[in-house]
Structures are given as structure tokens and as C-alpha cells.
Design a protein around this motif. Sequence first.
Motif, PDB file in Angstrom:
ATOM      1  N   TYR A 158      -0.266  -9.296  -0.466  1.00 53.02           N
ATOM      2  CA  TYR A 158       0.986  -9.907  -0.002  1.00 53.02           C
ATOM      3  C   TYR A 158       2.181  -9.160  -0.588  1.00 53.02           C
ATOM      4  O   TYR A 158       3.189  -8.932   0.070  1.00 53.02           O
ATOM      5  CB  TYR A 158       1.042 -11.383  -0.392  1.00 53.02           C
ATOM      6  CG  TYR A 158      -0.056 -12.206   0.242  1.00 53.02           C
ATOM      7  CD1 TYR A 158      -0.241 -12.193   1.624  1.00 53.02           C
ATOM      8  CD2 TYR A 158      -0.913 -12.985  -0.516  1.00 53.02           C
ATOM      9  CE1 TYR A 158      -1.260 -12.929   2.219  1.00 53.02           C
ATOM     10  CE2 TYR A 158      -1.937 -13.729   0.068  1.00 53.02           C
ATOM     11  CZ  TYR A 158      -2.104 -13.694   1.441  1.00 53.02           C
ATOM     12  OH  TYR A 158      -3.106 -14.422   2.028  1.00 53.02           O
ATOM     13  N   SER A 159       2.033  -8.797  -1.845  1.00 48.29           N
ATOM     14  CA  SER A 159       3.122  -8.141  -2.550  1.00 48.29           C
ATOM     15  C   SER A 159       3.449  -6.778  -1.904  1.00 48.29           C
ATOM     16  O   SER A 159       4.616  -6.450  -1.689  1.00 48.29           O
ATOM     17  CB  SER A 159       2.659  -8.033  -3.992  1.00 48.29           C
ATOM     18  OG  SER A 159       3.524  -7.368  -4.763  1.00 48.29           O
ATOM     19  N   ILE A 160       2.418  -6.011  -1.542  1.00 52.80           N
ATOM     20  CA  ILE A 160       2.681  -4.705  -0.914  1.00 52.80           C
ATOM     21  C   ILE A 160       3.221  -4.878   0.509  1.00 52.80           C
ATOM     22  O   ILE A 160       4.107  -4.133   0.944  1.00 52.80           O
ATOM     23  CB  ILE A 160       1.426  -3.811  -0.976  1.00 52.80           C
ATOM     24  CG1 ILE A 160       1.207  -3.446  -2.453  1.00 52.80           C
ATOM     25  CG2 ILE A 160       1.603  -2.526  -0.145  1.00 52.80           C
ATOM     26  CD1 ILE A 160       0.088  -2.514  -2.741  1.00 52.80           C
ATOM     27  N   GLU A 194      -2.938 -11.611  -3.916  1.00 58.71           N
ATOM     28  CA  GLU A 194      -1.500 -11.524  -4.193  1.00 58.71           C
ATOM     29  C   GLU A 194      -1.014 -10.079  -4.099  1.00 58.71           C
ATOM     30  O   GLU A 194       0.100  -9.803  -3.663  1.00 58.71           O
ATOM     31  CB  GLU A 194      -1.211 -12.102  -5.581  1.00 58.71           C
ATOM     32  CG  GLU A 194       0.260 -12.280  -5.906  1.00 58.71           C
ATOM     33  CD  GLU A 194       0.888 -13.538  -5.294  1.00 58.71           C
ATOM     34  OE1 GLU A 194       1.614 -13.419  -4.299  1.00 58.71           O
ATOM     35  OE2 GLU A 194       0.645 -14.636  -5.824  1.00 58.71           O
ATOM     36  N   ARG A 195      -1.883  -9.149  -4.503  1.00 57.71           N
ATOM     37  CA  ARG A 195      -1.551  -7.719  -4.429  1.00 57.71           C
ATOM     38  C   ARG A 195      -1.269  -7.294  -2.980  1.00 57.71           C
ATOM     39  O   ARG A 195      -0.334  -6.547  -2.709  1.00 57.71           O
ATOM     40  CB  ARG A 195      -2.736  -6.907  -4.986  1.00 57.71           C
ATOM     41  CG  ARG A 195      -2.541  -5.426  -4.997  1.00 57.71           C
ATOM     42  CD  ARG A 195      -2.032  -4.969  -6.354  1.00 57.71           C
ATOM     43  NE  ARG A 195      -1.486  -3.622  -6.299  1.00 57.71           N
ATOM     44  CZ  ARG A 195      -0.251  -3.333  -6.644  1.00 57.71           C
ATOM     45  NH1 ARG A 195       0.577  -4.251  -7.058  1.00 57.71           N
ATOM     46  NH2 ARG A 195       0.172  -2.100  -6.596  1.00 57.71           N
ATOM     47  N   LEU A 222       5.170  -7.234   1.418  1.00 58.42           N
ATOM     48  CA  LEU A 222       6.585  -7.561   1.211  1.00 58.42           C
ATOM     49  C   LEU A 222       7.378  -6.319   0.837  1.00 58.42           C
ATOM     50  O   LEU A 222       8.507  -6.116   1.287  1.00 58.42           O
ATOM     51  CB  LEU A 222       6.730  -8.623   0.117  1.00 58.42           C
ATOM     52  CG  LEU A 222       6.376 -10.047   0.529  1.00 58.42           C
ATOM     53  CD1 LEU A 222       6.179 -10.927  -0.689  1.00 58.42           C
ATOM     54  CD2 LEU A 222       7.485 -10.631   1.414  1.00 58.42           C
ATOM     55  N   GLU A 223       6.773  -5.481   0.001  1.00 57.28           N
ATOM     56  CA  GLU A 223       7.449  -4.244  -0.411  1.00 57.28           C
ATOM     57  C   GLU A 223       7.748  -3.383   0.827  1.00 57.28           C
ATOM     58  O   GLU A 223       8.830  -2.814   0.957  1.00 57.28           O
ATOM     59  CB  GLU A 223       6.571  -3.490  -1.406  1.00 57.28           C
ATOM     60  CG  GLU A 223       7.333  -2.415  -2.154  1.00 57.28           C
ATOM     61  CD  GLU A 223       6.741  -2.127  -3.528  1.00 57.28           C
ATOM     62  OE1 GLU A 223       5.518  -2.268  -3.694  1.00 57.28           O
ATOM     63  OE2 GLU A 223       7.524  -1.754  -4.430  1.00 57.28           O
ATOM     64  N   LYS A 224       6.801  -3.325   1.755  1.00 54.97           N
ATOM     65  CA  LYS A 224       7.016  -2.545   2.973  1.00 54.97           C
ATOM     66  C   LYS A 224       8.122  -3.156   3.836  1.00 54.97           C
ATOM     67  O   LYS A 224       8.871  -2.436   4.492  1.00 54.97           O
ATOM     68  CB  LYS A 224       5.706  -2.415   3.760  1.00 54.97           C
ATOM     69  CG  LYS A 224       4.730  -1.473   3.061  1.00 54.97           C
ATOM     70  CD  LYS A 224       3.474  -1.272   3.865  1.00 54.97           C
ATOM     71  CE  LYS A 224       2.549  -0.276   3.155  1.00 54.97           C
ATOM     72  NZ  LYS A 224       1.222  -0.233   3.774  1.00 54.97           N
TER      73      LYS A 224
END
Lengths: 195, 195
Positions: free
Chosen positions: B126-128, B123-124, B130-132
Motif C-alpha cells: 500500500y505504501s509503495i 502495508e509495504r 501511495l508513493e507512486k
Amino acid sequence: MIYNQAFQSFNDQIQLTKEEKAYLRTLLEFKKFKKKELIVRNGEISNNYFYVIKGCLRSYIIDSKGLEQTIQFSSTNWWWADNESLLYDSPSKFNLAAVMDTEILIFNKKGKENSLKKYPKLERFYSIALEKSVIYLRNRLFQILSDNAETRYMKFCEQFPELINTVPQKQIASYLGVTPEFFSYMKRKINAALL
Amino acid sequence: MIYNQAFQSFNDQIQLTKEEKAYLRTLLEFKKFKKKELIVRNGEISNNYFYVIKGCLRSYIIDSKGLEQTIQFSSTNWWWADNESLLYDSPSKFNLAAVMDTEILIFNKKGKENSLKKYPKLERFYSIALEKSVIYLRNRLFQILSDNAETRYMKFCEQFPELINTVPQKQIASYLGVTPEFFSYMKRKINAALL
């Protein structure tokens, strides 16, 4: 009460236990800002997440002609963060200000990191919040590149009905990418067509 | 080899074990697309994640005048996904096509969900990612609303040096939000100034 409102936005994605809520409460800071008050200043590092309890935030830039251009409105129940500043510790390109008297909850980077160490399941919530930001921003690009100003305004009215009569008209004009003069002319034209 | 390239993009954020890599490999499908080949068609549900091994993808829309408007280029080592279609199972607003002969790895929604059940630490990653995406899209909005066409072009050249001479000029023009005619005129002007 105000905390429950924020927890609701978590609960849409993940179920929070009483203990988790109590912990998150210790990380959230409640603040009130007056209309027009600046919260983030372009050039400074912004390492906070903002959740709007009541009111509205506006992120904007100053363009090469010295004019304010609105990037985003964040209304009640929206989250806003400068992800670039957060991820790279870089100075913010944006200003963030209260459009009207606004109440928010603030959550800082350290708090987020600690919350993830303690409760890794929170990553899911952050991830979906980011996914929603991607969707919002891509739709905003879609509208700017595809729709004419009138259609953009109609979509703005659908998306933010609470802002139409409360936000200064020149801020809506800049959000739509038109001059305040053209915006007035366009609104007169739409109103005349509706009569 | 091609899988290692994709794993590298995970490794920037999280360390993958041999076992995790072997599992992810079973979820990734390798595909080649010819220049101009359509991968996602506007109106269809798109429930895949795309990782560019080599080449370039372009997401675009057809505007109200029937013209193609480029939303995003996804070059080597970039991920692309229609997050709205993925999150809400809604028809895609975008077309996705190969700009040149392109090799990609595809990862579907079910695969992503399964990977998260098995290895929640993903999840970490995917989350980064998405942040990018949020950062990229906000900067793109920033440029459209703040910079003039010349500055936008200069920034495009900095960000995508590999695309300047390989992507059709009318696609770059639409990415920059100018007509192909104005784009040619602007390039002649810039080249003349550089002589």
C-alpha cells in the motif's frame, strides 16, 4: 524537545515506545538553514526526508521561460521528500529552499530502510504520511483546475495563515499560478471589498 | 486470470504466498461498467479501492462554471482511490466514471484493514502504491505549472499512448487544462508540422 515534536507526528498514527524513540533519534539529524538557502538542487539525487521543526521550506521548479514556479510550501510540522528521486534514484526535478530561517530534522533513505527492518510497524506511519501527501496534492490540482485565482488565494490564507505576511509575495503568486502583477491587483481588489 | 493480473501489481513489491493470494481473492469483487457509467458520485463517501483490469477510469470535478475538469485517468493496471474520503470518511469531491467499457476489481476499506491485520507485510505494498500516486500527482502539477500546452500534450501521448484515440477529445483537453477549441487548433498545428 525538538525530537519530541517530530515524534508527535508519528504518535498521531502509531504509539512509539521509549526504545523506538531512542532508536529513531539516532537516525535524525538536526540542521538550521538560513533564509533562501538551497537544500536540494534540481538535477541532484535527493535521498532525504525533511521534517520542519520551525520555519518553512519551498519546493519549486524553473519553468520553460526561466521563471520560478512554486510547487509546494512545507510549513512547521510538515514532512517533505522527493519521492521520485527516493524510489528510482533519479535526479530531482525540484529545488528545495528555506523560505525564512528554518530548522529541520533530516532522515535519509538508508535510515528509513533500517528503521523498517528493525520496527516494521513504522510502515504504517510512512503510509499515512504518504496518504496525506496524495490528499494535499490532489486538492492542489483540484484548486488549480477548478477555482478562480481569488478563491485559490482565500483557500491559501485558510490553509497557511502563518505564511501570508512572511513569505515573499511573488512566491505566493507563483504558488497560485498568477503573475506577481495580477496578484497585487487581486489583493487590492479584495482589500477594497473588505473595507 | 483477472486476479493474477492484480496480484502481479502486488508482486512487483512483495512476494505473495498461495495462501495470501487465496485470502486476497475473497476480498476483491469483480465488476464491469459500461462506457460513461458513474462509479463514484461527488458528495458521497467513497470507501473503495479500484483496480483497472481492462479499460479506463476518469476522475473529474465540476468547476465553478459548471464544466467538467479531468483530474486523473486510471488506465489498465492502475489503482485509484479517493484517499481523503477513505481517511476522513468525508464526502468525495470527485466523480469517477468509466471512460469506455471497463472491468475492475474493487477492494473496500474494511477489506484493506482486515488484510493488514492478517498480513502486516501488505502495508509495504500500500505504501509503495501511495508513493507512486504522490509521484504521479507531483509530476502532473509540475507539467501544469511549467510546461506549455503543446509539451503537456506530447507528454500525455507518451504516458497514455492507449488513450489518445479512445478517450473523447474534450476529456483530454480538460486534463491538459485547455478548451476543446484550443485543443483542436493545437493538434492541427502539431499535425501540420509533422507532415
